[in-house]
Design a protein around this motif. Structure first.
Motif, PDB file in Angstrom:
ATOM      1  N   ALA A 117     -52.136 -31.157  22.649  1.00  0.00           N
ATOM      2  CA  ALA A 117     -52.597 -32.138  23.642  1.00  0.00           C
ATOM      3  C   ALA A 117     -53.810 -32.889  23.115  1.00  0.00           C
ATOM      4  O   ALA A 117     -53.897 -34.115  23.239  1.00  0.00           O
ATOM      5  N   GLU A 118     -54.715 -32.160  22.507  1.00  0.00           N
ATOM      6  CA  GLU A 118     -55.931 -32.780  21.995  1.00  0.00           C
ATOM      7  C   GLU A 118     -55.629 -33.743  20.839  1.00  0.00           C
ATOM      8  O   GLU A 118     -56.150 -34.861  20.808  1.00  0.00           O
TER       9      GLU A 118
ATOM     10  N   ALA B  19     -53.579 -29.804  33.047  1.00  0.00           N
ATOM     11  CA  ALA B  19     -53.473 -29.896  34.503  1.00  0.00           C
ATOM     12  C   ALA B  19     -52.492 -28.830  34.966  1.00  0.00           C
ATOM     13  O   ALA B  19     -51.506 -28.526  34.288  1.00  0.00           O
TER      14      ALA B  19
ATOM     15  N   ALA C 233     -50.201 -32.464  38.332  1.00  0.00           N
ATOM     16  CA  ALA C 233     -50.259 -33.519  37.292  1.00  0.00           C
ATOM     17  C   ALA C 233     -49.602 -34.783  37.775  1.00  0.00           C
ATOM     18  O   ALA C 233     -48.756 -34.815  38.592  1.00  0.00           O
TER      19      ALA C 233
ATOM     20  N   GLU D 241     -60.166 -30.696  30.731  1.00  0.00           N
ATOM     21  CA  GLU D 241     -60.105 -32.107  30.340  1.00  0.00           C
ATOM     22  C   GLU D 241     -58.771 -32.463  29.670  1.00  0.00           C
ATOM     23  O   GLU D 241     -58.430 -33.628  29.551  1.00  0.00           O
ATOM     24  N   LEU D 242     -58.002 -31.445  29.272  1.00  0.00           N
ATOM     25  CA  LEU D 242     -56.728 -31.675  28.592  1.00  0.00           C
ATOM     26  C   LEU D 242     -55.536 -31.137  29.374  1.00  0.00           C
ATOM     27  O   LEU D 242     -54.402 -31.582  29.157  1.00  0.00           O
TER      28      LEU D 242
ATOM     29  N   GLN E 212     -51.365 -35.260  28.009  1.00  0.00           N
ATOM     30  CA  GLN E 212     -51.835 -34.289  29.001  1.00  0.00           C
ATOM     31  C   GLN E 212     -50.943 -33.058  28.939  1.00  0.00           C
ATOM     32  O   GLN E 212     -49.722 -33.162  28.895  1.00  0.00           O
TER      33      GLN E 212
END
Length: 95
Positions: free
Chosen positions: A67-68, A90, A95, A87-88, A73
């Protein structure tokens, strides 16, 4: 949808160990997995290390690292992932 290639291993593991599927069922599942439409990518090991150092297993860290590195997301039902990387990630259903 993006995922590390270990996703297939995790799915087969659940089907075999938790659900007790037979060899023919597992083989049929294995043959069908590539048709699910996931793009399998390998996360950068430094990303996995970064998130493992924050308490995630290396397996869970692989999803966060993807994801990063891609800007996607991460949607998961794993509370520890959401709590560690809000922050990445949900929570599924939000979502």
């Amino acid at each position: 949808m993006l995922a590390p290639s270990l996703l297939w291993l995790e799915i087969l593991n659940v089907a075999a160990r938790r659900w007790g599927w037979t060899a023919p069922q597992l083989e049929q599942l294995a043959a069908a997995l590539p048709e699910l439409g996931f793009d399998l990518i390998e996360p950068e090991l430094t990303g996995i290390a970064h998130w493992a150092a924050r308490g995630l297993t290396a397996y869970d860290a692989a999803y966060v690292a993807i994801a990063e590195q891609t800007g996607a997301q991460l949607v998961t039902d794993h509370d520890e992932i959401v709590g560690t990387a809000p922050e990445l990630a949900a929570a599924l259903g939000t979502a």
